[in-house]
Design an enzyme around this catalytic site. Structure first.
Site, PDB file in Angstrom:
ATOM      1  N   LYS A  87       0.852  -1.192   0.000  1.00 44.98           N
ATOM      2  CA  LYS A  87       0.000   0.000   0.000  1.00 44.98           C
ATOM      3  C   LYS A  87       0.890   1.245   0.000  1.00 44.98           C
ATOM      4  O   LYS A  87       1.760   1.405   0.872  1.00 44.98           O
ATOM      5  CB  LYS A  87      -0.871  -0.034   1.257  1.00 44.98           C
TER       6      LYS A  87
HETATM    7  O1  G3P Z   1      -9.392   1.998   4.137  1.00 48.46           O
HETATM    8  C1  G3P Z   1      -9.230   3.318   4.545  1.00 48.46           C
HETATM    9  C2  G3P Z   1      -9.673   3.449   5.921  1.00 48.46           C
HETATM   10  O2  G3P Z   1      -8.854   2.762   6.799  1.00 48.46           O
HETATM   11  C3  G3P Z   1      -9.994   4.801   6.390  1.00 48.46           C
HETATM   12  O3  G3P Z   1     -11.189   4.650   7.005  1.00 48.46           O
HETATM   13  O4  G3P Z   1     -12.998   5.211   8.516  1.00 48.46           O
HETATM   14  O5  G3P Z   1     -10.635   5.951   9.015  1.00 48.46           O
HETATM   15  O6  G3P Z   1     -11.932   7.004   7.172  1.00 48.46           O
HETATM   16  P1  G3P Z   1     -11.712   5.773   7.986  1.00 48.46           P
END
Ligand code: G3P
Length: 217
Positions: A87
């Protein structure tokens, strides 16, 4: 549509895997820290543990922000297990690194994507997956799903093979709308997958069926 779970929590990964519909896992440094996984060796071991639970792709994020270090880190991550996808953040050095990994047969997930232009660059560099963060766009009053639709259109116009991995998915309607638009993958918390199960008519219908069965037996 592939279902990935966005967590570094092994119990939740096992639970999603047991359901039989899990296609992979995404993690990031914040999710690792949330589980208390710190230190390079522990982090690398944790990635291997995750790979041993699931059958599909497991995204492991580089920490470096310069090309040389990203390549070094990415190669080390890719060596860990055949299921690892490296990633890489959507920055200038990241685009160069994605191109390098593509040319050397290492699969990548371009992360922190918030615009169609960034997604176009990721595809040009040959990313395996592109991760537009839809929840975080919604958080700032910008339609995350509209971005998924724009990327779908652009990729289809030119036949880019980069898979659209809708990330920062927060709830079931995100999942359903991403499926309607044609995202290749979604990654979200276990609740966004299990939420798809729920319908009150299923619960009341099953209750009635069981009660009627009991009457006759
Ligand atoms: O896959 C991306 C993710 O980890 C971010 O998610 O909910 O932290 O915006 P969030």
């Amino acid at each position: 549509m592939k279902f990935f779970i966005d967590t570094a929590n092994l119990d939740q990964i096992r639970e999603a895997q047991d359901l039989g519909v899990l296609d992979g896992v995404t993690t990031n440094p914040s999710l690792m820290a949330k589980e208390g996984i710190t230190g390079r060796n522990n982090i690398l071991k944790h990635y291997v543990d995750i790979c041993n639970i699931v059958d599909g792709d497991v995204s492991a994020e580089v920490i470096a922000t310069d090309f040389k270090e990203m390549v070094k880190e990415g190669e080390e991550l890719a060596e860990l297990h055949p299921q690892i996808v490296v990633k890489v953040p959507m920055i200038k050095e990241g685009v160069k690194a994605i191109k390098y990994f593509t040319d050397h047969g290492i699969r990548t997930n371009c992360t922190l994507v918030f615009s169609a232009g960034q997604a176009l660059l990721a595809a040009k560099a040959g990313a395996t997956y592109v991760s537009p963060f839809i929840g975080r766009l919604d958080d700032i009053s910008t339609d995350g799903l509209e971005l998924i639709a724009d990327i779908r259109l652009i990729y289809d116009n030119y036949g880019f093979e980069t898979q659209i991995l809708a990330a920062s998915v927060r709830h079931t309607m995100h999942v359903i709308n991403c499926a309607k638009i044609g995202a290749d993958v979604m990654t979200g918390p276990l609740s966004s997958i299990e939420g798809l199960l729920k319908h009150p008519l299923t619960d009341s219908g099953l209750k009635q069926f069981l009660e009627d069965y009991k009457k006759g037996n």
